[in-house]
Design a protein around this motif. Sequence first.
Motif, PDB file in Angstrom:
ATOM      1  N   ARG A  51       0.822  -1.220   0.000  1.00  0.00           N
ATOM      2  CA  ARG A  51       0.000   0.000   0.000  1.00  0.00           C
ATOM      3  C   ARG A  51       0.854   1.267   0.000  1.00  0.00           C
ATOM      4  NH1 ARG A  51      -5.472   0.765   1.527  1.00  0.00           N
ATOM      5  NH2 ARG A  51      -5.956   2.914   2.105  1.00  0.00           N
ATOM      6  N   ARG A  52       0.423   2.261  -0.763  1.00  0.00           N
ATOM      7  CA  ARG A  52       1.002   3.600  -0.758  1.00  0.00           C
ATOM      8  C   ARG A  52       0.007   4.568  -0.125  1.00  0.00           C
ATOM      9  NH1 ARG A  52       4.736   5.346  -5.555  1.00  0.00           N
ATOM     10  NH2 ARG A  52       3.654   7.313  -5.131  1.00  0.00           N
ATOM     11  N   PRO A  53       0.480   5.715   0.368  1.00  0.00           N
ATOM     12  CA  PRO A  53      -0.435   6.666   1.013  1.00  0.00           C
ATOM     13  C   PRO A  53      -1.535   7.177   0.094  1.00  0.00           C
ATOM     14  CG  PRO A  53       1.858   7.325   1.333  1.00  0.00           C
ATOM     15  CD  PRO A  53       1.874   6.148   0.442  1.00  0.00           C
ATOM     16  N   GLU A  54      -1.285   7.159  -1.228  1.00  0.00           N
ATOM     17  CA  GLU A  54      -2.269   7.707  -2.160  1.00  0.00           C
ATOM     18  C   GLU A  54      -3.428   6.750  -2.438  1.00  0.00           C
ATOM     19  OE1 GLU A  54       1.922   9.031  -3.503  1.00  0.00           O
ATOM     20  OE2 GLU A  54       0.920   7.186  -2.826  1.00  0.00           O
ATOM     21  N   VAL A  55      -3.325   5.520  -1.978  1.00  0.00           N
ATOM     22  CA  VAL A  55      -4.394   4.552  -2.232  1.00  0.00           C
ATOM     23  C   VAL A  55      -5.621   4.904  -1.399  1.00  0.00           C
ATOM     24  CG1 VAL A  55      -5.089   2.138  -2.038  1.00  0.00           C
ATOM     25  CG2 VAL A  55      -2.800   2.711  -2.851  1.00  0.00           C
ATOM     26  N   VAL A  56      -6.774   4.924  -2.046  1.00  0.00           N
ATOM     27  CA  VAL A  56      -8.044   5.239  -1.388  1.00  0.00           C
ATOM     28  C   VAL A  56      -8.919   3.990  -1.424  1.00  0.00           C
ATOM     29  CG1 VAL A  56     -10.106   6.687  -1.435  1.00  0.00           C
ATOM     30  CG2 VAL A  56      -7.883   7.650  -2.097  1.00  0.00           C
ATOM     31  N   ASP A  57      -9.480   3.640  -0.286  1.00  0.00           N
ATOM     32  CA  ASP A  57     -10.333   2.446  -0.220  1.00  0.00           C
ATOM     33  C   ASP A  57     -11.648   2.671  -0.943  1.00  0.00           C
ATOM     34  OD1 ASP A  57      -8.561   0.871   1.292  1.00  0.00           O
ATOM     35  OD2 ASP A  57      -9.170   1.908   3.129  1.00  0.00           O
ATOM     36  N   ASP A  58     -12.038   1.683  -1.724  1.00  0.00           N
ATOM     37  CA  ASP A  58     -13.333   1.689  -2.402  1.00  0.00           C
ATOM     38  C   ASP A  58     -14.229   0.701  -1.660  1.00  0.00           C
ATOM     39  OD1 ASP A  58     -15.499   1.629  -4.112  1.00  0.00           O
ATOM     40  OD2 ASP A  58     -14.527   0.290  -5.552  1.00  0.00           O
ATOM     41  N   ALA A  98     -13.357  -1.414  -7.697  1.00  0.00           N
ATOM     42  CA  ALA A  98     -12.306  -0.652  -8.375  1.00  0.00           C
ATOM     43  C   ALA A  98     -11.191  -0.322  -7.396  1.00  0.00           C
ATOM     44  CB  ALA A  98     -12.877   0.637  -8.966  1.00  0.00           C
ATOM     45  N   GLY A  99     -10.006  -0.113  -7.941  1.00  0.00           N
ATOM     46  CA  GLY A  99      -8.903   0.401  -7.147  1.00  0.00           C
ATOM     47  C   GLY A  99      -8.818   1.901  -7.342  1.00  0.00           C
ATOM     48  N   LEU A 135      -0.342  -2.371  -5.138  1.00  0.00           N
ATOM     49  CA  LEU A 135      -1.217  -3.314  -5.826  1.00  0.00           C
ATOM     50  C   LEU A 135      -2.645  -2.947  -5.437  1.00  0.00           C
ATOM     51  CD1 LEU A 135      -1.622  -5.827  -7.571  1.00  0.00           C
ATOM     52  CD2 LEU A 135      -1.324  -7.225  -5.510  1.00  0.00           C
ATOM     53  N   VAL A 136      -3.356  -2.298  -6.359  1.00  0.00           N
ATOM     54  CA  VAL A 136      -4.654  -1.711  -6.003  1.00  0.00           C
ATOM     55  C   VAL A 136      -5.845  -2.585  -6.380  1.00  0.00           C
ATOM     56  CG1 VAL A 136      -3.782   0.653  -6.113  1.00  0.00           C
ATOM     57  CG2 VAL A 136      -4.774  -0.404  -8.172  1.00  0.00           C
ATOM     58  N   GLY A 137      -5.611  -3.681  -7.055  1.00  0.00           N
ATOM     59  CA  GLY A 137      -6.742  -4.534  -7.413  1.00  0.00           C
ATOM     60  C   GLY A 137      -6.319  -5.665  -8.316  1.00  0.00           C
ATOM     61  N   GLY A 138      -7.250  -6.538  -8.603  1.00  0.00           N
ATOM     62  CA  GLY A 138      -6.962  -7.665  -9.477  1.00  0.00           C
ATOM     63  C   GLY A 138      -8.177  -8.545  -9.654  1.00  0.00           C
TER      64      GLY A 138
END
Length: 341
Positions: free
Chosen positions: A29-36, A41-42, A134-137
Motif C-alpha cells: 500500500r502507498r499513502p495515495e491509495v483510497v479504499d473503495d 475498483a482500485g 497493488l490496487v486490485g486484481g
Amino acid sequence: MSSYEAAGVDIAAGERAVDLMKSKVARSRRPEVVDDASGFAGLFDASALLRYERPLLATSTDGVGTKVMIAQRYGKHDTIGIDLVGMVLDDLVVCGAEPLFMTDYIACGKVVPERVAEIVGGVAEGCRLAGAALVGGETAEHPGAMGPDEYDLAGAGTGVVEAAAMLGSSRVVAGDVVLGLASSGIHSNGYSLVRHVLREASLSLDAVLPELGRPLGEELLEPTRIYSLDCLELARAVDVHAYAHITGGGIEGNLSRSLPDHLDAVLDRSSWTPPAVFGVLAGHGQIAQKDMDRTFNLGVGMAAIVAAEAADEAVRVLGARGLDAWVLGEVVPGEGRARYR
C-alpha cells in the motif's frame, strides 16, 4: 441437476483466496491509495500529481510467459508474481517514470485458495520492491479450458514522469557510456527454449547440477530483479540519458530501442561473465551463441546510458544499493543499433 459448482466453478474457494491474500496485498500500500467500499475498483488519489509541472502518465502491461509452467511443475508459486511485476513496472522506469500502482489478473483451471494467495503474495512483494501499490486484481476459474493445476497471470501498471525529465534516445550523445546492471538470472524471457532444453536433455527440475549448486528448479524460478527504485535513485544522483530493460530479444535487441538512428552502442562481451545457468543451458541444449544472444539477458537485466563523466559515480551509487554494475560499452556514431565489439 446443473449449478455453477457442478460446472467446476467454486465461488467459496474464490472468496477464501481473497481473504488469504488481503494481508499480503496490504504490504504494498502507498499513502495515495483510497479504499473503495464496493471493492469493484482500485482508487488512487490523483492530487499526488499536483507536485508535477507537466505530469505524463506511463502505462505497461505484460505477463510471465511459460515460466509459469516451470512453477507449476516444481510446485513453487510464491515468486512468479515478482516476475510479473518486473516485466510490467520495470518497463515503465525506462522512460524515467515512477511506478504508482498495478493490477493483476490470474486465470486458473481450479481455484486453490492457498496457491492463489501465494501467487498474489508474490505480486504484492514485487510491488513493494518497486515502490508501487497493488490496487486490485481478478482471479478467474476456467474449468475445462485449463487443467486443475494450470494457471496464467498478467498485469498492468501505471506510473508518472515529469515531461521535462523524461529519459530516452533523444538524450543520448556520442561518447556516452553504457552500463550493465546485473540480472538475478534468466528473469522471465526465453522459457520456451528453456523447456525445450529440459525435454531434449532429459533434465529433471530436482537435479542438482555442479555448476549451480542447487536444484535446477530453484535456479529457473529465481525471481526477476526489480530495478525500479534503483533506476529512479540513479537518475536523481547522476546524469542518466536512457535505460533499456533487457527482456525478449536480448541485450542488442532491447538496447537498440534506446538509441537514436545515428548512434550505435558498441559492447564489450569480455566486460562480464554471464551467470552459470546460461552456460548450463547452452551446453545441454547445444545452443549457438547467436541464439543465446537474441533469447536471453545473459546476466544483464537492465542497461543504463549515462554521461561519460558520470559512469564511475553511477557504478558506485548502484553498488551501494547492492546492485552490481559495470561499464558494458560506449556510444559511437553509427546506425541506431547495439552491437558487440
